[in-house]
Write a protein that holds these residues in place. Structure first.
Motif, PDB file in Angstrom:
ATOM      1  N   PRO A 171     -27.669 -47.389  -8.724  1.00  0.00           N
ATOM      2  CA  PRO A 171     -26.786 -47.017  -9.823  1.00  0.00           C
ATOM      3  C   PRO A 171     -25.585 -46.203  -9.340  1.00  0.00           C
ATOM      4  N   ARG A 172     -24.512 -46.273 -10.096  1.00  0.00           N
ATOM      5  CA  ARG A 172     -23.249 -45.631  -9.727  1.00  0.00           C
ATOM      6  C   ARG A 172     -23.405 -44.133  -9.455  1.00  0.00           C
ATOM      7  N   GLU A 173     -24.157 -43.419 -10.298  1.00  0.00           N
ATOM      8  CA  GLU A 173     -24.285 -41.977 -10.110  1.00  0.00           C
ATOM      9  C   GLU A 173     -24.876 -41.640  -8.744  1.00  0.00           C
ATOM     10  N   LEU A 174     -25.847 -42.429  -8.302  1.00  0.00           N
ATOM     11  CA  LEU A 174     -26.472 -42.190  -7.003  1.00  0.00           C
ATOM     12  C   LEU A 174     -25.510 -42.515  -5.863  1.00  0.00           C
ATOM     13  N   VAL A 175     -24.782 -43.614  -5.980  1.00  0.00           N
ATOM     14  CA  VAL A 175     -23.817 -43.989  -4.935  1.00  0.00           C
ATOM     15  C   VAL A 175     -22.699 -42.955  -4.868  1.00  0.00           C
ATOM     16  N   PHE A 176     -22.224 -42.498  -6.023  1.00  0.00           N
ATOM     17  CA  PHE A 176     -21.189 -41.466  -6.060  1.00  0.00           C
ATOM     18  C   PHE A 176     -21.682 -40.211  -5.341  1.00  0.00           C
ATOM     19  N   ALA A 177     -22.907 -39.799  -5.620  1.00  0.00           N
ATOM     20  CA  ALA A 177     -23.478 -38.620  -4.949  1.00  0.00           C
ATOM     21  C   ALA A 177     -23.550 -38.836  -3.443  1.00  0.00           C
ATOM     22  N   ALA A 178     -23.919 -40.037  -3.026  1.00  0.00           N
ATOM     23  CA  ALA A 178     -24.015 -40.333  -1.590  1.00  0.00           C
ATOM     24  C   ALA A 178     -22.657 -40.246  -0.905  1.00  0.00           C
ATOM     25  N   PHE A 179     -21.588 -40.509  -1.637  1.00  0.00           N
ATOM     26  CA  PHE A 179     -20.226 -40.441  -1.097  1.00  0.00           C
ATOM     27  C   PHE A 179     -19.613 -39.047  -1.183  1.00  0.00           C
ATOM     28  N   THR A 180     -20.211 -38.139  -1.951  1.00  0.00           N
ATOM     29  CA  THR A 180     -19.539 -36.864  -2.220  1.00  0.00           C
ATOM     30  C   THR A 180     -20.352 -35.617  -1.902  1.00  0.00           C
ATOM     31  N   GLU A 181     -21.617 -35.750  -1.561  1.00  0.00           N
ATOM     32  CA  GLU A 181     -22.432 -34.574  -1.239  1.00  0.00           C
ATOM     33  C   GLU A 181     -22.663 -34.519   0.269  1.00  0.00           C
ATOM     34  N   PRO A 182     -22.252 -33.419   0.914  1.00  0.00           N
ATOM     35  CA  PRO A 182     -22.361 -33.324   2.370  1.00  0.00           C
ATOM     36  C   PRO A 182     -23.754 -33.632   2.927  1.00  0.00           C
ATOM     37  N   ARG A 183     -24.800 -33.231   2.209  1.00  0.00           N
ATOM     38  CA  ARG A 183     -26.165 -33.474   2.700  1.00  0.00           C
ATOM     39  C   ARG A 183     -26.471 -34.962   2.792  1.00  0.00           C
ATOM     40  N   HIS A 184     -25.762 -35.783   2.026  1.00  0.00           N
ATOM     41  CA  HIS A 184     -25.940 -37.232   2.101  1.00  0.00           C
ATOM     42  C   HIS A 184     -24.928 -37.876   3.047  1.00  0.00           C
ATOM     43  N   VAL A 185     -23.653 -37.512   2.913  1.00  0.00           N
ATOM     44  CA  VAL A 185     -22.580 -38.107   3.728  1.00  0.00           C
ATOM     45  C   VAL A 185     -22.910 -37.982   5.213  1.00  0.00           C
ATOM     46  N   SER A 186     -23.399 -36.815   5.615  1.00  0.00           N
ATOM     47  CA  SER A 186     -23.678 -36.579   7.040  1.00  0.00           C
ATOM     48  C   SER A 186     -24.838 -37.419   7.567  1.00  0.00           C
ATOM     49  N   ARG A 187     -25.562 -38.092   6.693  1.00  0.00           N
ATOM     50  CA  ARG A 187     -26.685 -38.931   7.111  1.00  0.00           C
ATOM     51  C   ARG A 187     -26.290 -40.396   7.289  1.00  0.00           C
ATOM     52  N   TRP A 188     -25.156 -40.820   6.691  1.00  0.00           N
ATOM     53  CA  TRP A 188     -24.830 -42.242   6.760  1.00  0.00           C
ATOM     54  C   TRP A 188     -23.432 -42.540   7.296  1.00  0.00           C
ATOM     55  N   LEU A 189     -22.465 -41.664   7.113  1.00  0.00           N
ATOM     56  CA  LEU A 189     -21.086 -41.952   7.515  1.00  0.00           C
ATOM     57  C   LEU A 189     -20.894 -41.600   8.993  1.00  0.00           C
ATOM     58  N   LEU A 190     -21.584 -42.345   9.838  1.00  0.00           N
ATOM     59  CA  LEU A 190     -21.608 -42.027  11.263  1.00  0.00           C
ATOM     60  C   LEU A 190     -20.980 -43.107  12.138  1.00  0.00           C
ATOM     61  N   GLY A 191     -20.586 -44.209  11.553  1.00  0.00           N
ATOM     62  CA  GLY A 191     -20.025 -45.290  12.371  1.00  0.00           C
ATOM     63  C   GLY A 191     -21.098 -45.902  13.239  1.00  0.00           C
ATOM     64  N   PRO A 192     -20.727 -46.306  14.456  1.00  0.00           N
ATOM     65  CA  PRO A 192     -21.699 -46.953  15.340  1.00  0.00           C
ATOM     66  C   PRO A 192     -22.862 -46.011  15.665  1.00  0.00           C
ATOM     67  N   ASP A 193     -23.999 -46.579  16.005  1.00  0.00           N
ATOM     68  CA  ASP A 193     -25.130 -45.768  16.435  1.00  0.00           C
ATOM     69  C   ASP A 193     -24.696 -44.906  17.620  1.00  0.00           C
ATOM     70  N   GLY A 194     -25.279 -43.715  17.729  1.00  0.00           N
ATOM     71  CA  GLY A 194     -24.958 -42.829  18.842  1.00  0.00           C
ATOM     72  C   GLY A 194     -23.944 -41.746  18.492  1.00  0.00           C
ATOM     73  N   TRP A 195     -23.630 -41.586  17.190  1.00  0.00           N
ATOM     74  CA  TRP A 195     -22.720 -40.543  16.752  1.00  0.00           C
ATOM     75  C   TRP A 195     -23.423 -39.669  15.724  1.00  0.00           C
ATOM     76  N   SER A 196     -23.046 -38.408  15.667  1.00  0.00           N
ATOM     77  CA  SER A 196     -23.548 -37.478  14.661  1.00  0.00           C
ATOM     78  C   SER A 196     -22.353 -36.845  13.959  1.00  0.00           C
ATOM     79  N   MET A 197     -22.621 -36.147  12.862  1.00  0.00           N
ATOM     80  CA  MET A 197     -21.562 -35.484  12.102  1.00  0.00           C
ATOM     81  C   MET A 197     -21.912 -34.002  11.984  1.00  0.00           C
ATOM     82  N   PRO A 198     -21.502 -33.183  12.974  1.00  0.00           N
ATOM     83  CA  PRO A 198     -21.836 -31.763  12.923  1.00  0.00           C
ATOM     84  C   PRO A 198     -21.055 -30.993  11.861  1.00  0.00           C
ATOM     85  N   VAL A 199     -19.920 -31.540  11.406  1.00  0.00           N
ATOM     86  CA  VAL A 199     -19.147 -30.886  10.352  1.00  0.00           C
ATOM     87  C   VAL A 199     -18.940 -31.879   9.219  1.00  0.00           C
TER      88      VAL A 199
END
Length: 190
Positions: free
Chosen positions: A55-83
């Motif tokens: 649902p949209r509310e969940l996807v929106f949260a995944a795009f806007t909450e740091p605790r979620h964004v830092s888990r998926w917006l990493l690009g290729p494997d082998g990268w992390s998001m420390p900030v």
């Protein structure tokens, strides 16, 4: 990467660093390889489109909450998001910084939110390597699925073309596959 490359700045308020000890996300290979579509609606823009089974509310949260964004917006494997800092309000700033697990190399992006219409639409600036673009992200739900369209507008065609030629498409698709695997976990409260 766009959200994505959306982007790096002065201290942000509130500052929410990403948590390194979050539950793991299924590897991108365990998610059906759906493709993220990238089109060029004008000479100075590209659009990234992806459908998610959530649902949209969940996807929106995944795009806007740091605790979620830092888990998926990493690009290729082998990268992390420390900030991963997001002040989700009109005029609020955001900053992402990625680090290579292999050699510690880092890069980042930042910007400011111009429009925040929960859970329908975001408009933000995105600063990367001294160049600014404007990104409009729209979230449309149909039958429990959400289509996300991120349209990035650049100051000129040359910059748009350079971003497209950077190989960002593979990183965006990998990140979106990772998000597709994370959304069921978020729906369960993970």
């Amino acid at each position: 990467m766009s959200s994505t490359p959306s982007v790096p700045s002065a201290p942000l308020a509130p500052s929410t660093p990403s948590a390194p000890s979050t539950p793991s996300v299924p590897s991108t290979s365990s998610v059906a390889d759906r493709r993220t579509e990238i089109t060029t609606p004008s000479d100075v823009a590209f659009a990234i489109t992806r459908d998610f089974d959530a649902p949209r509310e969940l996807v929106f949260a995944a795009f806007t909450e740091p605790r979620h964004v830092s888990r998926w917006l990493l690009g290729p494997d082998g990268w992390s998001m420390p900030v991963c800092e997001i002040d989700l309000r009109e005029g609020g700033a955001w900053e992402y910084r990625w680090r290579s697990d292999a050699d510690g190399a880092e890069f980042g992006m930042s910007g400011r939110y111009r429009v925040v219409e929960r859970p329908h639409r975001l408009v933000n600036t995105e600063m990367f390597e001294g160049q600014e673009s404007v990104v409009t992200t729209e979230f449309t739900e149909v039958g429990g699925r959400t289509r996300v369209v991120q349209t990035s507008v650049f100051p000129n065609k040359e910059l748009r073309d350079a971003v497209l030629a950077s190989g960002m498409e593979g990183g965006v698709n990998t990140s979106h596959n990772r998000l597709a695997g994370l959304l069921p976990l978020l729906a369960e409260g993970a």
